[in-house]
Design a protein around this motif. Structure first.
Motif, short mmCIF file in Angstrom:
data_model
loop_
_atom_site.label_atom_id
_atom_site.label_comp_id
_atom_site.label_asym_id
_atom_site.label_seq_id
_atom_site.Cartn_x
_atom_site.Cartn_y
_atom_site.Cartn_z
N LEU A 15 -0.30 2.65 -5.90
CA LEU A 15 -0.36 2.17 -7.39
C LEU A 15 1.20 1.43 -7.86
CD1 LEU A 15 -2.02 4.65 -9.27
CD2 LEU A 15 -3.23 2.83 -8.32
N VAL A 16 2.17 1.52 -6.80
CA VAL A 16 3.31 1.01 -6.98
C VAL A 16 3.32 -0.63 -7.36
CG1 VAL A 16 5.79 0.65 -6.17
CG2 VAL A 16 4.55 2.67 -5.72
N ALA A 52 4.07 1.86 -12.47
CA ALA A 52 4.34 2.77 -11.16
C ALA A 52 5.39 2.20 -10.42
CB ALA A 52 2.79 2.85 -10.57
N THR A 53 6.20 3.20 -10.01
CA THR A 53 7.15 2.89 -9.27
C THR A 53 7.34 3.74 -8.12
OG1 THR A 53 8.94 4.39 -10.10
CG2 THR A 53 8.51 2.65 -11.16
N ASP A 54 8.19 3.76 -7.11
CA ASP A 54 8.38 4.25 -6.10
C ASP A 54 9.62 5.26 -5.70
OD1 ASP A 54 10.30 2.37 -5.25
OD2 ASP A 54 9.32 1.72 -3.52
N VAL A 89 -8.91 13.53 -12.20
CA VAL A 89 -9.51 12.56 -11.22
C VAL A 89 -9.19 12.75 -9.69
CG1 VAL A 89 -9.79 11.13 -13.10
CG2 VAL A 89 -7.90 10.37 -11.65
N GLY A 90 -8.11 13.56 -9.56
CA GLY A 90 -7.98 13.87 -8.11
C GLY A 90 -7.17 12.72 -7.39
N VAL A 91 -6.39 12.17 -8.13
CA VAL A 91 -5.41 11.04 -7.45
C VAL A 91 -3.90 11.65 -8.01
CG1 VAL A 91 -4.48 8.82 -7.53
CG2 VAL A 91 -7.09 9.32 -7.84
N GLU A 92 -3.06 11.52 -7.01
CA GLU A 92 -1.65 11.81 -6.89
C GLU A 92 -0.82 10.74 -8.06
OE1 GLU A 92 2.26 12.55 -4.19
OE2 GLU A 92 0.37 12.07 -3.31
N MET A 93 -0.52 11.47 -8.83
CA MET A 93 0.50 10.45 -9.72
C MET A 93 1.85 9.83 -9.26
SD MET A 93 1.58 11.14 -13.53
CE MET A 93 2.71 10.38 -14.53
#
Length: 319
Positions: A15-16, A52-54, A89-93
Motif C-alpha cells: 500500500l506504500v 502509507a509509507t515504508d 480484515v486480515g491485512v498487515e498495516m
C-alpha cells in the motif's frame, strides 16, 4: 462482519504511496431523551491526510485541538482505529504519515473520540480500496467496537440525524434529514468532562414511569427534528440521564434550566459539559447566547453550527 476480500489480497499487500484525505464532523449524542441512541452530526470538522509509507515507524503531526497533548505514536486514537480496522480484515498495516488539523473540542461532549475513531476506520478503508471492500454496516461495526456504543460514531460516519441500535448481527443505523428550521447552537465551557465519570453516575435501573416518559419524548423528538421544530422544547425533556449527571457539572445543569425556562430547547451535549440548543431560527440562537452571557459564572464559547449532512468523507490524493 462480512467483508469482500479479493483473492489477490491473500498475500502481502503493498500500500506504500497510497494517500487519502479524511474529513469527519463533530457530533452531539443523546439530544436529551435519546440516550445512547440518537446523534446529530454538526458542521465542525477534524481534517486529516494519511499516507502509507515504508518508514520504520509512524510519523504523526497534529495541529489545532490536541496539539502538544495527544500522543504522537501508535497509541494515537486515529492510528489505533486504523490498526484495528486492518487487523479485522486480515491485512498487515503499513507505517503511516499522518497530518491532522483538529477543530473538534476534546472532552466537551462533541464526539471528539468518536470522530478520531471514525477518521481511522474510514482512512483505513480508503487506503484499502480495491483490496478490501467495507460496507456501511462494516464501518459502523468496527467503529462501534472501539467506541463501545454507536450513538456518536453513526452520525460521524453518515451525517444528519441518526438513530442507532444494536442487533445480534451488529449495530445498525437509520439516517434522517433534519428540518431546515432547526438551528443548532453549542455552548462550550473551558473545563472538560470525563465520559467515564458521566456514565458512572447513571443508576442501573430507573423508575418505570421515567422510562415511559423518555420513550414518549424520544419518539416526539424524531418528529420535532424532521417535521415539527415547534415541538422541540417538549421533545427534549429527559428523565433518564441528565439529572443524575448534574452533580458533576453544576453550571451546565444551571444554565440548561435557565435556557429552558426562557423557552430554548437546551440539553447536555453527549456526556457534557457542553450545552446543545436546538434553536428554531438564528434569532432564537442569538437570544440563547445573550442569555448565557448574562447568566454564566465562567466563560462559555458559543458555536452556531449547521447540521452536517454528509458525514465522514475519504478522498484519494494523487501524487
Amino acid at each position: 462482519m462480512s467483508v469482500t476480500v479479493p483473492q489477490a489480497s491473500t498475500g502481502p499487500v503493498d500500500l506504500v504511496g497510497r494517500r487519502v484525505r479524511v474529513k469527519v464532523p463533530a457530533t452531539s449524542a443523546n439530544l436529551g431523551p435519546g440516550f445512547d441512541t440518537l446523534g446529530l452530526a454538526l458542521a465542525r470538522y477534524d481534517e486529516l491526510e494519511i499516507e502509507a509509507t515504508d518508514a520504520a515507524a509512524h510519523d504523526i503531526e497534529v495541529h489545532g485541538v490536541g496539539e502538544g497533548e495527544v500522543p504522537l505514536d501508535e497509541t494515537h486514537l486515529v492510528v489505533r482505529a486504523m490498526a484495528h480496522t486492518f487487523s479485522r480484515v486480515g491485512v498487515e498495516m503499513p507505517s503511516i504519515r499522518l497530518v491532522a488539523h483538529n477543530t473538534i473540542p476534546h472532552g466537551r461532549g462533541l464526539g471528539s473520540s468518536g470522530a478520531a475513531i471514525v477518521a481511522g476506520v474510514v482512512a483505513a478503508s480508503g487506503l484499502l480500496e480495491g483490496v478490501v471492500e467495507l460496507s456501511a454496516d462494516d464501518l459502523l461495526e468496527i467503529a462501534t467496537e472501539l467506541e463501545g456504543h454507536p450513538d456518536n460514531v453513526a452520525p460521524a460516519l453518515f451525517g444528519g440525524l441518526t438513530i442507532a441500535w444494536v442487533t445480534p448481527e451488529g449495530p445498525r443505523h437509520k439516517k434522517l434529514i433534519v428540518h431546515r428550521g432547526v438551528s443548532p447552537l453549542v455552548l462550550v465551557p473551558e473545563h472538560e468532562m470525563s465520559t467515564a465519570l458521566a456514565r458512572s453516575l447513571q443508576p442501573q435501573s430507573v423508575p418505570h414511569e421515567d422510562a415511559v416518559f423518555n420513550v414518549s419524548r424520544s419518539a416526539l423528538l424524531i418528529a420535532a427534528l424532521i417535521q415539527s421544530p415547534e415541538l422541540l422544547l417538549q421533545a427534549t425533556e429527559d428523565k433518564l440521564h441528565q439529572n443524575y449527571r448534574a452533580q458533576a457539572m453544576p453550571e451546565t445543569d444551571r444554565l440548561i434550566r435557565v435556557l429552558r425556562a426562557a423557552g430554548h430547547p437546551a440539553v447536555v451535549s453527549g456526556a457534557g459539559p457542553s450545552i446543545l440548543v436546538l434553536a428554531s431560527d438564528p434569532s432564537a440562537r442569538a437570544e440563547a447566547v445573550r442569555l448565557v452571557e448574562e447568566s454564566a459564572e465562567t466563560a462559555w464559547q458559543p458555536l452556531p453550527l449547521a447540521v452536517d449532512f454528509l458525514g465522514a468523507t475519504v478522498t484519494p490524493v494523487a501524487d
